[in-house]
Design a protein around this motif. Sequence first.
Motif, PDB file in Angstrom:
ATOM      1  N   ASP A 195       0.980  -1.282   0.301  1.00 35.61           N
ATOM      2  CA  ASP A 195       0.324  -0.346  -0.056  1.00 35.61           C
ATOM      3  C   ASP A 195       0.940   1.243   0.055  1.00 35.61           C
ATOM      4  O   ASP A 195       0.974   2.055   0.388  1.00 35.61           O
ATOM      5  CB  ASP A 195      -1.101   0.243   1.174  1.00 35.61           C
ATOM      6  N   PHE A 196       1.946   1.385  -0.613  1.00 34.51           N
ATOM      7  CA  PHE A 196       3.124   2.495  -0.264  1.00 34.51           C
ATOM      8  C   PHE A 196       3.360   1.941  -2.185  1.00 34.51           C
ATOM      9  O   PHE A 196       3.683   1.432  -2.452  1.00 34.51           O
ATOM     10  CB  PHE A 196       4.005   2.031   0.264  1.00 34.51           C
ATOM     11  N   PRO A 197       3.638   3.858  -2.651  1.00 38.12           N
ATOM     12  CA  PRO A 197       4.210   3.988  -3.877  1.00 38.12           C
ATOM     13  C   PRO A 197       5.667   3.358  -3.803  1.00 38.12           C
ATOM     14  O   PRO A 197       6.568   3.061  -2.955  1.00 38.12           O
ATOM     15  CB  PRO A 197       4.193   5.291  -3.629  1.00 38.12           C
ATOM     16  N   MET A 198       6.026   2.904  -4.980  1.00 41.63           N
ATOM     17  CA  MET A 198       7.546   2.355  -5.031  1.00 41.63           C
ATOM     18  C   MET A 198       8.165   2.261  -7.347  1.00 41.63           C
ATOM     19  O   MET A 198       7.620   3.339  -7.989  1.00 41.63           O
ATOM     20  CB  MET A 198       7.120   0.810  -5.625  1.00 41.63           C
ATOM     21  N   PHE A 199       9.417   2.598  -7.174  1.00 41.17           N
ATOM     22  CA  PHE A 199      10.103   2.265  -7.900  1.00 41.17           C
ATOM     23  C   PHE A 199      10.872   1.160  -8.240  1.00 41.17           C
ATOM     24  O   PHE A 199      11.424   0.527  -7.043  1.00 41.17           O
ATOM     25  CB  PHE A 199      11.046   2.863  -7.749  1.00 41.17           C
ATOM     26  N   ILE A 200      11.293   0.559  -8.844  1.00 36.51           N
ATOM     27  CA  ILE A 200      11.053  -0.604  -9.704  1.00 36.51           C
ATOM     28  C   ILE A 200      11.765  -0.661 -11.181  1.00 36.51           C
ATOM     29  O   ILE A 200      10.927  -0.291 -11.591  1.00 36.51           O
ATOM     30  CB  ILE A 200      10.059  -2.195  -9.897  1.00 36.51           C
ATOM     31  N   TRP A 201      13.019  -1.267 -11.108  1.00 33.25           N
ATOM     32  CA  TRP A 201      14.028  -1.887 -12.033  1.00 33.25           C
ATOM     33  C   TRP A 201      13.877  -3.267 -12.048  1.00 33.25           C
ATOM     34  O   TRP A 201      14.313  -4.033 -11.474  1.00 33.25           O
ATOM     35  CB  TRP A 201      15.071  -0.740 -11.795  1.00 33.25           C
ATOM     36  N   ARG A 202      14.377  -3.604 -13.276  1.00 29.34           N
ATOM     37  CA  ARG A 202      14.495  -5.451 -13.993  1.00 29.34           C
ATOM     38  C   ARG A 202      14.907  -5.491 -15.244  1.00 29.34           C
ATOM     39  O   ARG A 202      14.683  -4.627 -16.269  1.00 29.34           O
ATOM     40  CB  ARG A 202      13.026  -5.567 -13.761  1.00 29.34           C
TER      41      ARG A 202
END
Length: 425
Positions: A347-354
């Motif tokens: 329930d929080f914003p995210m920065f995701i990299w892959r």
Amino acid sequence: MLLASQVFSLTALLWAVIPFVGASNQPRGFKKPLTPSVDPFYTPDDGWELTPPGTILKSRRVAIASIVQGVPTALESAHQLLYRTTNGRGLPNYAMNTVLIPYGAQLDLLASYHVGYDSPNNDCSPSYGIQLGASTNSSETLIELVVGMLPYLKKGIPLSVPDYLQRTAAFMVGQSAAYAVLDSLRAVRNSKNITGISEDAITTIHGYSQGALAALYAGLYRRSYAPDVRIDGAALGGMPTNISEVFYAVEKTISAGLAAASLMGIAHVYPELRAYIDKHLLPKYRPLYEITQQECIADFYKPVYGYAVHLIGQNVSTWFDNGRAIISDNIELFNFVGVPGLLGKPDFPMFIWRGTDDEVAVGIEEHDALVQRYCDEGLAIEYLRVHKTLHTPTIPFGLPGAHDFAARVFKGKPPTKCTTNDLWP
């Protein structure tokens, strides 16, 4: 799952080290640290099981190492908190958390950093490897200190670095990692008289690979297990979305040791899997299997050390008299502990990299689908897809975005919508 930290060039890393190498407030009577298996500080006093999760059971000050052997990282102070938590089966357990306080610390901010230490051996834990004078066998923590942690410290952000695999070294058990992360944040909240950190500090969590999985699981279990814990955002990279697929993908490769280490780590928590392994593991392969809890994954300073090196190219399923049934017969357990998509959502914003060609955390399509599902359910995610890159080489491409994301969260300006960017290095 940073087999290799070794692939990084030291010259590319030391830019972040130089301002932090030098004088440090070392505890009086500094002594070379003991490993967790023999250090009495890692064992709580009687009655610890009766305390609430997040209770600080012991505390001490420590000196923090740097990538330059024998030279400390310069900090205002560093503290270790032994704290009560819960294991993956819901039973009382304990773990260690290392809290780093930089000079000029902004004590109303906190970053929880999860090292990808990939080991079913508690002596490989970050709380040991990060200490000045520790064996370099657990040097993965020092690499991540440079590439991941120092950018926070340089900005005055205090860091919480938990041993999220707990004292049982529950590698690949998502629930154990979740509870350990959440209770480490409770412990920090309870540590104001020790660390000075505000009880309501704005908090971000950060991790790559297994460290990212620990962070995500913390988000998935926060509302049910620790609704009192504050998490304002997360930066996650190289996250596996299905540990059974990881097992199949790494067999017979340079990363084959991860398959064996995963079995060992899960068996540390679930006796039914341990009994299954004992029944089906062929005796001639037991020494190879046991290496995963005798040595850490790798040593940046000693290339011939580590279970990763010893197990290169192993076809781990052939160690068992029933082959890949080691996975199929236990698929419900593996899905429970290592497929986050089967659970709810954080329930929080995210920065995701892959990396699109990640050879360890395989399944870019499954990963893309999970991100899209979270977006459809209302989360704000900044998603960076790094094309044609493998697991470890993807790390540096996402770190600037991860640190920038955290900076915006700390300023009260998190992302409010989903975006996807494609990078072609």
